[in-house]
Design a protein around this motif. Structure first.
Motif: not given
Length: 291
Positions: A143-146, A257-263, A152-159, A285-291
């Motif tokens: 899990i990475r923030l920002g 507010r600055p632009e939102s960043e990915g989780i 080189s890694m694959r990524a999926r946006l969760l929130s 992904a379903k459990g995380l709430k997006t502001p």
């Protein structure tokens, strides 16, 4: 399927450096390996190998085709795995990592709930604020923030996470009104690991160097300081939302507010996600709430 004939044999020869080594690796005969490589060359219309009695080497075309052939092997393996795992229930061990605070507060409760639904799942979680080497240490995902930097890694946006500026009602009542970014120059700022505060002003990013009496690398410590009226704090929403809902903190400069960043969920490339990992990511992904 004729287009696939010879690809495994060609890659094995290129890796092993000989037809004999390739035959042993594939558990077949040297003649079969040679025959299939020649078939592949005929299909492509290019010679892939230079063959002499003493030496075997790749041609220029062979070098170009080798990396693509390996990708084709990965793709076929992934497609086969997808069919085999399509109807299977999540099971097995998942090794993952996440930042300490966010992992404790938001990821692990979802992981624990997921484990109650699927009793055959085992989790090996490492909470760590360092960016660990996923491949070397055998992690299924992180899990990475920002903003992501490792392409080189694959990524999926969760929130998403949204950055807010907040202060206590008592502090704001006795201070200069905060109506613009410039007004912050007359306020005490509670500074985290970075003293740079980010905003969005008329569609353009604006940065300022925050100054104040307190610097601390703990978000929760800054939240407590803000609640006690020591100044303003800029933090991700998940630190502040509960205090805002209770009336302990008030957001200011919400129009800046600055632009939102990915989780994100980040995982190694060229790897088909097992059913267990894929289902866990869907659950998170379903459990995380997006502001």
């Amino acid at each position: 399927m004729d287009r696939w004939v010879g690809i495994d044999e060609f890659v094995a020869v290129a890796v092993c450096g000989s037809f004999t080594g390739a035959a042993e690796q594939l558990d077949t005969s040297v003649a079969q390996v040679s025959r299939r490589v020649k078939t592949l060359e005929g299909t492509l219309g290019y010679q892939l190998l230079n063959r002499t009695t003493r030496k075997l080497s790749l041609t220029t075309e062979g070098n170009v085709f080798l990396s693509h052939a390996k990708h084709l092997q990965h793709a076929l393996d992934d497609a086969t795995s997808a069919l085999r795992q399509r109807d299977s229930q999540p099971a097995g061990k998942i090794k993952m990592t996440a930042p300490v605070m966010y992992g404790e507060q938001y990821i692990m409760p979802l992981v624990n709930e997921f484990m109650t639904l699927y009793p055959n799942i085992q989790i090996d979680m490492e909470l760590n604020n360092n960016k660990l080497d996923l491949i070397e240490q055998g992690f299924d995902f992180a899990i990475r923030l920002g903003n992501l930097k490792d392409s080189s890694m694959r990524a999926r946006l969760l929130s998403h996470r949204q950055t807010l500026v907040c202060g206590s009602p008592e502090y704001l009542a006795k201070s200069v009104p905060v109506k613009s970014i410039k007004d912050l120059e007359q306020h005490v700022c509670l500074v985290g690991r970075s003293s740079v505060w980010r905003f969005l002003d008329n569609g353009k990013e604006h940065q300022m160097n925050a100054k104040g009496r307190l610097r601390c690398n703990s978000g929760w410590a800054l939240v407590d300081a803000a609640k006690q009226g020591l100044g303003l704090a800029q933090l991700p929403h998940y630190y502040l939302i509960e205090a805002i809902e209770k009336g302990e903190l008030v957001e200011v400069l919400n129009t800046y507010r600055p632009e939102s960043e990915g989780i994100w969920a980040v995982y190694p490339p060229r790897r088909y996600l097992p059913t267990s990992v894929r289902e866990l990511l869907e659950f998170i992904a379903k459990g995380l709430k997006t502001p």
